[in-house]
Design an enzyme around this catalytic site. Structure first.
Site, PDB file in Angstrom:
ATOM      1  CG  LEU A 135      -4.250 -51.913   4.760  1.00 11.91           C
ATOM      2  CD1 LEU A 135      -4.390 -51.681   3.342  1.00 11.91           C
ATOM      3  CD2 LEU A 135      -5.177 -51.351   5.383  1.00 11.91           C
ATOM      4  N   PRO A 138       5.735 -53.721   6.557  1.00 11.46           N
ATOM      5  CG  PRO A 138       7.441 -55.098   6.075  1.00 11.46           C
ATOM      6  CD  PRO A 138       6.158 -54.709   5.414  1.00 11.46           C
ATOM      7  CD1 TRP A 166       3.195 -55.895  12.189  1.00  8.25           C
ATOM      8  CD2 TRP A 166       3.540 -57.485  13.485  1.00  8.25           C
ATOM      9  NE1 TRP A 166       4.493 -55.686  12.903  1.00  8.25           N
ATOM     10  CE2 TRP A 166       4.547 -56.619  13.780  1.00  8.25           C
ATOM     11  CE3 TRP A 166       3.225 -58.600  14.381  1.00  8.25           C
ATOM     12  CZ2 TRP A 166       5.550 -57.208  14.702  1.00  8.25           C
ATOM     13  CZ3 TRP A 166       4.022 -58.887  15.396  1.00  8.25           C
ATOM     14  CH2 TRP A 166       5.082 -58.066  15.354  1.00  8.25           C
ATOM     15  CB  ILE A 167      -0.893 -60.940   7.630  1.00  9.15           C
ATOM     16  CG1 ILE A 167      -0.295 -59.739   6.849  1.00  9.15           C
ATOM     17  CG2 ILE A 167      -2.330 -61.176   6.801  1.00  9.15           C
ATOM     18  CD1 ILE A 167      -0.930 -58.330   6.983  1.00  9.15           C
ATOM     19  CB  CYS A 242     -12.224 -53.966   5.042  1.00 11.36           C
ATOM     20  SG  CYS A 242     -12.444 -54.411   3.231  1.00 11.36           S
ATOM     21  CG  LEU A 342      -7.096 -63.410  40.214  1.00  7.54           C
ATOM     22  CD1 LEU A 342      -8.361 -62.384  40.244  1.00  7.54           C
ATOM     23  CD2 LEU A 342      -7.064 -64.504  39.114  1.00  7.54           C
ATOM     24  N   GLY A 343      -3.730 -61.120  42.778  1.00  6.89           N
ATOM     25  CA  GLY A 343      -2.304 -61.272  43.469  1.00  6.89           C
ATOM     26  C   GLY A 343      -1.541 -62.079  42.613  1.00  6.89           C
ATOM     27  CD  GLU A 367      -9.049 -54.560  12.293  1.00 10.95           C
ATOM     28  OE1 GLU A 367      -9.512 -53.842  11.588  1.00 10.95           O
ATOM     29  OE2 GLU A 367      -8.799 -55.738  11.977  1.00 10.95           O
ATOM     30  CG  ASP A 371      -2.028 -43.073  20.776  1.00  7.80           C
ATOM     31  OD1 ASP A 371      -2.942 -43.052  21.859  1.00  7.80           O
ATOM     32  OD2 ASP A 371      -0.729 -43.141  20.839  1.00  7.80           O
TER      33      ASP A 371
HETATM   34  C1  LIG Z   1      -1.335 -59.446  16.353  1.00 14.57           C
HETATM   35  C2  LIG Z   1      -1.519 -58.425  15.367  1.00 14.57           C
HETATM   36  C3  LIG Z   1      -2.216 -58.780  14.260  1.00 14.57           C
HETATM   37  C4  LIG Z   1      -2.624 -58.086  12.973  1.00 14.57           C
HETATM   38  N1  LIG Z   1      -3.349 -58.332  12.142  1.00 14.57           N
HETATM   39  C5  LIG Z   1      -3.195 -57.603  11.019  1.00 14.57           C
HETATM   40  C6  LIG Z   1      -4.114 -58.204   9.815  1.00 14.57           C
HETATM   41  O1  LIG Z   1      -4.496 -59.135   9.819  1.00 14.57           O
HETATM   42  N2  LIG Z   1      -3.877 -57.304   8.549  1.00 14.57           N
HETATM   43  C7  LIG Z   1      -3.290 -56.266   8.708  1.00 14.57           C
HETATM   44  O2  LIG Z   1      -3.159 -55.427   7.502  1.00 14.57           O
HETATM   45  N3  LIG Z   1      -2.617 -55.594   9.805  1.00 14.57           N
HETATM   46  C8  LIG Z   1      -2.570 -56.369  10.792  1.00 14.57           C
HETATM   47  N4  LIG Z   1      -1.987 -55.886  11.946  1.00 14.57           N
HETATM   48  C9  LIG Z   1      -1.301 -54.788  11.834  1.00 14.57           C
HETATM   49  C10 LIG Z   1      -1.996 -53.495  12.540  1.00 14.57           C
HETATM   50  O3  LIG Z   1      -2.879 -53.044  11.965  1.00 14.57           O
HETATM   51  C11 LIG Z   1      -0.923 -52.392  12.992  1.00 14.57           C
HETATM   52  O4  LIG Z   1       0.025 -53.164  13.839  1.00 14.57           O
HETATM   53  C12 LIG Z   1      -1.358 -51.032  13.081  1.00 14.57           C
HETATM   54  O5  LIG Z   1      -1.959 -50.496  12.065  1.00 14.57           O
HETATM   55  C13 LIG Z   1      -0.113 -50.100  13.565  1.00 14.57           C
HETATM   56  O6  LIG Z   1       0.888 -50.272  12.625  1.00 14.57           O
HETATM   57  P1  LIG Z   1       2.339 -50.134  13.317  1.00 14.57           P
HETATM   58  O7  LIG Z   1       2.351 -51.232  13.922  1.00 14.57           O
HETATM   59  O8  LIG Z   1       3.374 -50.061  12.098  1.00 14.57           O
HETATM   60  O9  LIG Z   1       2.730 -48.853  14.136  1.00 14.57           O
HETATM   61  P2  LIG Z   1       3.093 -47.324  13.751  1.00 14.57           P
HETATM   62  O10 LIG Z   1       2.402 -47.080  12.783  1.00 14.57           O
HETATM   63  O11 LIG Z   1       4.526 -47.487  13.539  1.00 14.57           O
HETATM   64  O12 LIG Z   1       2.547 -46.624  15.194  1.00 14.57           O
HETATM   65  C14 LIG Z   1       3.681 -46.676  16.168  1.00 14.57           C
HETATM   66  C15 LIG Z   1       3.117 -45.803  17.189  1.00 14.57           C
HETATM   67  O13 LIG Z   1       3.048 -44.476  16.746  1.00 14.57           O
HETATM   68  C16 LIG Z   1       1.911 -44.060  16.755  1.00 14.57           C
HETATM   69  N5  LIG Z   1       1.496 -42.948  15.817  1.00 14.57           N
HETATM   70  C17 LIG Z   1       1.610 -43.311  14.590  1.00 14.57           C
HETATM   71  N6  LIG Z   1       1.426 -42.286  13.588  1.00 14.57           N
HETATM   72  C18 LIG Z   1       0.861 -41.281  14.690  1.00 14.57           C
HETATM   73  C19 LIG Z   1       0.789 -39.890  14.537  1.00 14.57           C
HETATM   74  N7  LIG Z   1       0.468 -39.357  13.037  1.00 14.57           N
HETATM   75  N8  LIG Z   1       0.415 -39.124  15.327  1.00 14.57           N
HETATM   76  C20 LIG Z   1       0.478 -39.751  16.694  1.00 14.57           C
HETATM   77  N9  LIG Z   1       1.067 -41.073  16.792  1.00 14.57           N
HETATM   78  C21 LIG Z   1       1.167 -41.787  15.774  1.00 14.57           C
HETATM   79  C22 LIG Z   1       0.773 -45.151  16.918  1.00 14.57           C
HETATM   80  O14 LIG Z   1      -0.553 -44.693  17.498  1.00 14.57           O
HETATM   81  C23 LIG Z   1       1.557 -46.111  17.555  1.00 14.57           C
HETATM   82  O15 LIG Z   1       1.554 -45.801  18.985  1.00 14.57           O
HETATM   83  C24 LIG Z   1      -1.741 -56.836  13.080  1.00 14.57           C
HETATM   84  C25 LIG Z   1      -1.042 -56.191  14.305  1.00 14.57           C
HETATM   85  C26 LIG Z   1      -0.882 -57.064  15.343  1.00 14.57           C
HETATM   86  C27 LIG Z   1       0.042 -56.782  16.402  1.00 14.57           C
END
Ligand SMILES: Cc1cc2nc3c(=O)[nH]c(=O)nc-3n(C[C@H](O)[C@H](O)[C@H](O)COP(=O)(O)OP(=O)(O)OC[C@H]3O[C@@H](n4cnc5c(N)ncnc54)[C@H](O)[C@@H]3O)c2cc1C
Length: 388
Positions: A135, A138, A166-167, A242, A342-343, A367, A371
């Site tokens: 989903l 970038p 990040w999938i 989902c 645990l230091g 997920e 925030d």
């Molecule tokens: C290890 C890992 C595994 C993952 N696995 C999957 C996967 O299997 N499938 C999949 O689809 N995705 C996956 N993800 C992606 C994950 O769901 C996203 O990283 C997440 O939804 C946040 O998106 P972003 O990283 O682009 O952050 P951004 O959306 O860019 O957010 C950056 C910061 O801004 C804040 N922010 C954003 N909008 C607002 C707002 N309107 N008001 C206030 N604060 C805001 C956020 O809370 C965050 O602190 C994975 C991520 C990681 C790290």
């Protein structure tokens, strides 16, 4: 290594059924015997321990709440307890199972055709086939409504163009549930490994969830057959449904990570001697341990009730947001407190604490970030949206 005894200050075990406890203890033993001995090395090498995939399938873990298609047909409380025990091992293990179950098997079961269900679900249930869920893009994380991956119908197939980021499981998946815009409507598709124009390079050098495969998904004029569209997966709501399923498991799983940190810190505090006494005899250490226990107990009560609501068909997605938000924060704080207790050993791979602590940073973000869950709840109680 000593067997995990559990953390049950409020005698919640009295409330689970015998079957639920049996399921929990089976996964607890599996994690103690077959997972904990190998996880640290895998984490250091940034590898997922693929040897556990099939045994977990034999235990009926994947898609365990689905009835039929060789799935176990368990209730959601059992699924929650499974997630808790898996994440006590490592958040990467629970992530693997969450993706397979909630983000791949759930949408195929809920939104797929009979042919898609019969083709994929039994193999996903056994672990013969691995799935992933694409989903996030970038430029579109918290705001998936804006996603730009596009599907276009051309004769007897769709052409997919775009990229996902990040999938989890991407590189190792045999089938990807991919969300793309078809005529401006977000729609779910099944993209099979080896489809021309589809690649899934792994994202390397992570400091968190090192023992979980994370990937990009790239679609360049990727040609997929018409029958690979999920017929009922239309609209952002279906994709978000989902995530609600997966978040439910995360809320339980986070309790497991917190329990692992608490257990490690409690044991350490009784045996580490400083100034002639165990550090557990000092008030500051006790305060940290009690804070952890207090928060874990509240988190356990929250998911216990969430499980009841889900099993009775009454759970709302806002309730899941609250539990995910709270319990992951509890696990995050338990990690920090345990590491302090645990230091220097708190940073060592001899203990699981820093691994859990690092993992939780991903769980805090994925997920729906902490925030975003907060803002979703804020909108629910005020009727006013603060994030768009
Ligand atoms: C290890 C890992 C595994 C993952 N696995 C999957 C996967 O299997 N499938 C999949 O689809 N995705 C996956 N993800 C992606 C994950 O769901 C996203 O990283 C997440 O939804 C946040 O998106 P972003 O990283 O682009 O952050 P951004 O959306 O860019 O957010 C950056 C910061 O801004 C804040 N922010 C954003 N909008 C607002 C707002 N309107 N008001 C206030 N604060 C805001 C956020 O809370 C965050 O602190 C994975 C991520 C990681 C790290």
């Amino acid at each position: 290594m000593a067997k995990f005894q559990g953390v049950d200050y409020y005698q919640l075990d009295d409330l689970f059924t015998e079957e639920e406890l049996l399921i929990r203890d089976t996964i607890r033993d599996f994690v103690d015997e077959q997972f904990i001995p190998i996880i640290e090395e895998c984490y250091q090498k940034a590898e997922f321990p693929s040897q556990v995939i099939k045994p977990l399938g034999e235990l009926g873990v994947y898609g365990c709440t689905i009835d039929g298609y060789d799935c176990a047909g368990l209730n959601y409380t059992s699924y929650g307890l499974i997630c808790q025990e898996l994440e006590r091992g490592d958040s990467g293990l629970r992530s693997f199972v969450s993706v397979q179950s909630s983000l791949v098997m759930f949408p195929i079961h809920a939104y797929g055709s009979e042919e898609q269900k019969s083709k994929w679900l039994p193999k996903l249930a056994s672990g013969e086939v691995i799935g992933c869920f694409g989903l996030t893009e970038p430029d579109f994380g918290s705001n998936p409504a804006g996603l730009i991956t596009k599907a276009k119908k051309e004769g007897d197939h769709y052409i997919l163009n775009g990229a996902k980021m990040w999938i989890t499981n991407g590189t190792v998946a045999d089938v990807a549930v991919v969300w793309a815009k078809l005529d401006d409507e977000i729609t779910g598709f099944l993209v099979e490994k080896g489809t021309p124009g589809f690649s899934a390079p792994e994202i390397k050098h992570k400091h968190s969830l090192r023992s979980s495969v994370t990937s990009e998904l790239i679609f360049e004029d990727c040609k997929i057959p018409l029958e690979n569209k999920l017929p009922k997966a239309v609209g952002l709501k279906t994709a978000l449904s989902c995530l609600t399923q997966a978040r439910y498991g995360i809320a339980w799983g986070a309790v497991g990570a917190a329990m692992a940190c608490y257990e490690s810190a409690l044991e350490y505090s009784k045996t580490r001697i400083q100034f002639g006494k165990p550090i557990g005899s000092y008030q500051i250490t006790q305060q940290k341990l009690v804070t952890m226990l207090n928060e874990i107990t509240k988190a356990q009560l929250l998911v216990y009730r969430l499980g009841q609501l889900k099993d009775n068909g009454k759970m709302t997605h806002h309730q899941v947001s609250l539990a995910k938000m709270n319990n992951v924060k509890v696990a995050r704080e338990a990690g920090y407190l345990a590491r302090e207790i645990l230091g220097a050993n708190g940073i060592s791979s001899e203990y699981p604490v820093m691994r859990h602590m690092n993992n939780i940073e991903s769980v805090y973000t994925y997920e729906g970030t902490h925030d975003i869950q907060m803002l979703t709840l804020g909108r629910d109680i005020t009727g006013l949206s603060a994030f768009y």
